[in-house]
Design a protein around this motif. Structure first.
Motif, PDB file in Angstrom:
ATOM      1  N   GLY A 114      -7.914  -2.258  11.676  1.00 55.71           N
ATOM      2  CA  GLY A 114      -6.892  -1.517  12.411  1.00 55.71           C
ATOM      3  C   GLY A 114      -7.455  -0.594  13.463  1.00 55.71           C
ATOM      4  N   ASN A 115      -7.768   0.616  13.053  1.00 55.36           N
ATOM      5  CA  ASN A 115      -8.032   1.702  13.987  1.00 55.36           C
ATOM      6  C   ASN A 115      -9.130   1.456  15.023  1.00 55.36           C
ATOM      7  OD1 ASN A 115      -7.112   4.305  14.666  1.00 55.36           O
ATOM      8  ND2 ASN A 115      -9.101   5.086  13.982  1.00 55.36           N
ATOM      9  N   GLU A 135      -5.659  -0.273   0.104  1.00 49.87           N
ATOM     10  CA  GLU A 135      -5.485   0.403   1.390  1.00 49.87           C
ATOM     11  C   GLU A 135      -6.306   1.689   1.438  1.00 49.87           C
ATOM     12  OE1 GLU A 135      -5.204   0.792   4.437  1.00 49.87           O
ATOM     13  OE2 GLU A 135      -3.044   0.509   4.835  1.00 49.87           O
ATOM     14  N   GLY A 180      -8.094  -3.224   3.487  1.00 54.03           N
ATOM     15  CA  GLY A 180      -7.998  -2.567   4.794  1.00 54.03           C
ATOM     16  C   GLY A 180      -8.518  -1.150   4.706  1.00 54.03           C
ATOM     17  N   GLY A 181      -9.252  -0.741   5.746  1.00 55.55           N
ATOM     18  CA  GLY A 181      -9.659   0.658   5.815  1.00 55.55           C
ATOM     19  C   GLY A 181     -11.053   0.881   6.316  1.00 55.55           C
ATOM     20  N   GLY A 182     -11.140   1.579   7.456  1.00 58.37           N
ATOM     21  CA  GLY A 182     -12.415   2.121   7.910  1.00 58.37           C
ATOM     22  C   GLY A 182     -13.438   1.125   8.389  1.00 58.37           C
ATOM     23  N   LYS A 191      -4.476  -5.240  12.567  1.00 59.49           N
ATOM     24  CA  LYS A 191      -3.214  -4.506  12.440  1.00 59.49           C
ATOM     25  C   LYS A 191      -3.009  -3.680  13.696  1.00 59.49           C
ATOM     26  CE  LYS A 191      -1.746  -3.053   8.342  1.00 59.49           C
ATOM     27  NZ  LYS A 191      -1.471  -2.200   7.151  1.00 59.49           N
ATOM     28  N   SER A 249      -7.082   2.917   4.432  1.00 60.77           N
ATOM     29  CA  SER A 249      -6.771   3.349   5.809  1.00 60.77           C
ATOM     30  C   SER A 249      -7.563   4.553   6.318  1.00 60.77           C
ATOM     31  CB  SER A 249      -5.276   3.663   5.892  1.00 60.77           C
ATOM     32  OG  SER A 249      -4.949   4.003   7.223  1.00 60.77           O
ATOM     33  N   GLY A 250      -8.419   4.312   7.303  1.00 63.28           N
ATOM     34  CA  GLY A 250      -9.174   5.412   7.907  1.00 63.28           C
ATOM     35  C   GLY A 250     -10.479   5.741   7.207  1.00 63.28           C
ATOM     36  N   TYR A 297      -2.804  -5.112  -2.018  1.00 61.97           N
ATOM     37  CA  TYR A 297      -3.412  -4.548  -0.805  1.00 61.97           C
ATOM     38  C   TYR A 297      -4.131  -3.251  -1.151  1.00 61.97           C
ATOM     39  CZ  TYR A 297      -3.470  -3.429   4.282  1.00 61.97           C
ATOM     40  OH  TYR A 297      -3.828  -3.150   5.585  1.00 61.97           O
TER      41      TYR A 297
HETATM   42  C1  1GP Z   1      -4.419   0.190   7.885  1.00 63.15           C
HETATM   43  O1  1GP Z   1      -5.522  -1.176   6.292  1.00 63.15           O
HETATM   44  C2  1GP Z   1      -5.331  -0.967   7.658  1.00 63.15           C
HETATM   45  O2  1GP Z   1      -3.187  -0.039   7.285  1.00 63.15           O
HETATM   46  C3  1GP Z   1      -6.613  -0.868   8.424  1.00 63.15           C
HETATM   47  O3  1GP Z   1      -7.248   0.360   8.238  1.00 63.15           O
HETATM   48  O4  1GP Z   1      -7.044   1.437  10.461  1.00 63.15           O
HETATM   49  O5  1GP Z   1      -8.824   2.163   8.850  1.00 63.15           O
HETATM   50  O6  1GP Z   1      -8.963  -0.074   9.997  1.00 63.15           O
HETATM   51  P1  1GP Z   1      -8.073   1.014   9.447  1.00 63.15           P
END
Ligand code: 1GP
Length: 231
Positions: A208-209, A160, A186-188, A11, A162-163, A158
């Motif tokens: 993502g991040n 989520e 998604g997330g971390g 992402k 995130s982070g 999804y």
């Molecule tokens: C964010 O699910 C995504 O919408 C990915 O999460 O940025 O924590 O990887 P990260």
């Protein structure tokens, strides 16, 4: 390539800076798709800029729509989030209604896919924006997953985080009740091991991040996800 076969996606956030060289590494990494999306500071200009730079590569590219103003032609897919655990109707169906009133007559429905979001990290921007006040527990998540699959017949559920790296047992519980609806996680995710853990439990893993903090770790998640047997 059909979204149903995606195992891994990056992402990329239009509001964040990425060099052409790094973008090339993502696009050529073997990932199944790039999803363009973010919760904050997304506008038509930065979406168009990213799209033009990604379009040099053959990787499928989806726009995850967070503001109607930033929608533009040229993407392979348009992902429309509806936040199942939001307390604000605008994020469940309100913005969607306003958008369809204006653009409904010119939509190509073959490119549009609705994602039933369940936001699991109360500290993330999306949670604040959409008024998520309580973290759903495992039973709540299972109920939302069933809602996505059976009540609303959504193509995607999804989870989520995130982070924040999620709770594998919760992801597993969601996966157990989903047959036709795809489970996005998604997330971390910051390394290959974490990517593998979630790849065993979810259909599609979104990274993502870490793209912006440690690109080589981000790239290592592609192979990691693909090395794991599908749930
Ligand atoms: C964010 O699910 C995504 O919408 C990915 O999460 O940025 O924590 O990887 P990260």
């Amino acid at each position: 390539m059909d979204m149903k076969s995606w195992r891994h996606a990056f992402k990329v956030d239009p509001a964040k800076t990425i060099t052409d060289a790094d973008l090339e590494k993502l696009a050529e990494s073997g990932t199944d798709a790039l999803i363009v999306g973010g919760s904050d500071g997304v506008d038509l200009e930065n979406v168009l800029d990213l799209l033009a730079r990604i379009r040099r590569y053959s990787v499928p590219v989806a726009l995850e729509v967070s503001t109607v103003e930033s929608v533009t032609p040229g993407f392979d897919f348009y992902f429309i989030p509806t936040v199942l655990n939001s307390t604000k109707t605008e994020w469940i169906n309100g913005i969607h209604h306003a958008a369809l009133k204006e653009y409904g007559h010119m939509m190509n429905w073959d490119e549009v896919m609705t994602e039933g979001y369940c936001i699991m990290n109360p500290d993330c921007t999306a949670a604040k924006l959409t008024g998520v006040q309580e973290i759903p527990d495992e039973d709540d998540v299972v109920a939302y997953a069933r809602m996505a699959e059976h009540l609303f017949k959504l193509p995607v559920f999804y989870l989520e985080y995130s982070g924040r790296f999620g709770e594998p047992s919760v992801v597993k519980a969601a996966g157990r009740v989903l047959d036709n609806t795809r489970l996005f996680y998604g997330g971390g995710i910051t390394n290959a091991e974490e990517a593998k853990t979630m790849a065993a439990l979810a259909d599609t893993v979104i990274v993502g991040n870490v793209i912006y903090t440690n690109l080589s770790a981000a790239l290592s998640t592609v192979e990691a996800v693909k090395s794991v047997t599908h749930r």
